[in-house]
Design an enzyme around this catalytic site. Structure first.
Site, short mmCIF file in Angstrom:
data_model
loop_
_atom_site.label_atom_id
_atom_site.label_comp_id
_atom_site.label_asym_id
_atom_site.label_seq_id
_atom_site.Cartn_x
_atom_site.Cartn_y
_atom_site.Cartn_z
N HIS A 106 -4.16 -3.41 4.68
CA HIS A 106 -3.32 -4.14 3.73
C HIS A 106 -1.83 -3.83 3.87
CE1 HIS A 106 -2.54 -6.47 0.18
NE2 HIS A 106 -2.16 -5.44 -0.55
N TRP A 107 -1.50 -2.80 4.62
CA TRP A 107 -0.12 -2.31 4.69
C TRP A 107 0.44 -2.54 6.08
CZ3 TRP A 107 1.35 3.38 3.09
CH2 TRP A 107 2.41 3.36 2.18
N THR A 157 -6.92 7.98 10.62
CA THR A 157 -6.13 9.13 11.09
C THR A 157 -4.72 9.10 10.53
OG1 THR A 157 -5.39 8.01 13.12
CG2 THR A 157 -7.47 9.22 13.23
N GLY A 214 1.78 -3.38 -5.61
CA GLY A 214 1.54 -3.04 -7.00
C GLY A 214 0.64 -1.85 -7.26
N GLY A 215 0.34 -1.04 -6.27
CA GLY A 215 -0.52 0.11 -6.49
C GLY A 215 0.17 1.21 -7.28
#
Length: 286
Positions: free
Chosen positions: A265-266, A180, A42-43
């Site tokens: 989170h990803w 990075t 939802g970003g």
């Protein structure tokens, strides 16, 4: 095989569901076989392709029909203001897209908000769900160990309210464990998506006022979920607390938990190769 790109996989479909009448949904699609629908977070600036471009190819190669759906109010899908909690409305959109495409059952893969969508779908439309794979899903209420909202969610709402390239950079820095991985190309692509749809940003905030995050909690209903579920989490997630993974494996009848070390989170992006192997193996199991 032709290289998969956002352009050559881009499609649209019209759906009609409660609060989503004659609503245009954008999605990317490739492959043949059992349907796997991937649901993004939802970003600001999020979308199906940007969330899952590191996953679509391996899933297609493994023999699946892969659909990367833009949720209502995101990327190329229509704008919307929601009066109900977003995970529930998004679940209706998934069901509507499946109806439009003639898909009776699908596996769902959901990250963050997309995970909340998948959980709501599992509760509301159990007969339409195969297996479910969740990566740091929202929609599980309070944490026993982390103050809520967490650092990443605070930055997410700041970026919605006052969009700036610097706030985007700060959010992505919290988003990922390995700094990075943060390139100007990554930031610029997300920033362009944010600027392309200013109405999406405004409507997200209005929707959040009408149905705040506290209304998303489906924890009391986890026992209703019968689908086999793979829960994954980044150990270093600063958006959604790791102990929510325990809520899921305690609450869902057939669920397992995998934690990626040195991961934010990803997970499906930051640990793409490991995630793809784990998820595809889970789907293949009978």
């Amino acid at each position: 095989m032709t290289e998969l790109t956002e352009g050559n996989t881009s499609k649209f479909a019209k759906i009609s569901e409660k609060d989503l009448s004659d609503f245009l949904i954008h999605y990317n699609e490739a492959g043949e076989g059992e349907a796997v629908i991937m649901l993004h977070g939802g970003g600001p600036g999020a979308g199906g392709w940007s969330n899952y471009y590191r996953n679509i190819g391996p899933f297609v190669d493994a023999g699946y029909r892969v659909i990367l759906k833009d949720s209502p109010g995101f990327n190329k899908s229509d704008v919307v203001v929601m009066d109900e909690q977003r995970g529930l409305v998004n679940a209706r959109a998934v069901k509507g897209l499946m109806d439009a495409l003639g898909i009776e059952r699908a596996h769902l893969v959901g990250n963050s908000m997309g995970g909340a969508t998948a959980l709501n779908f599992a509760i509301e439309y159990p007969e339409r769900l195969g297996k479910m794979i969740l990566m740091g899903p929202g929609g599980l209420g309070a944490s026993h160990f982390a103050p809520m909202p967490m650092e990443g969610i605070k930055l997410l709402f700041k970026l919605y309210a006052e969009p700036s390239y610097e706030t985007l950079r700060q959010m992505i820095q919290v988003f990922l464990y390995d700094q990075t991985n943060i390139t100007e190309e990554l930031l610029q692509g997300r920033w362009e998506a944010i600027q392309r749809n200013p109405e999406h940003l405004k409507n997200f905030l209005v929707s959040a006022q009408r149905a705040p995050l506290s209304s998303w909690d489906v924890s009391p209903r986890l026992g209703e979920i019968k689908a086999k579920t793979l829960v994954t989490w980044g150990r270093d997630d600063r958006f959604v607390p790791l102990d929510h993974g325990l809520k899921l494996v305690w609450g869902i009848g057939d669920a397992r938990l995998h934690v990626f070390s040195q991961c934010g989170h990803w997970a499906q992006w930051e640990k793409a190769d490991e995630f793809n192997r784990l998820a595809i193996d889970f789907l293949r199991q009978r």
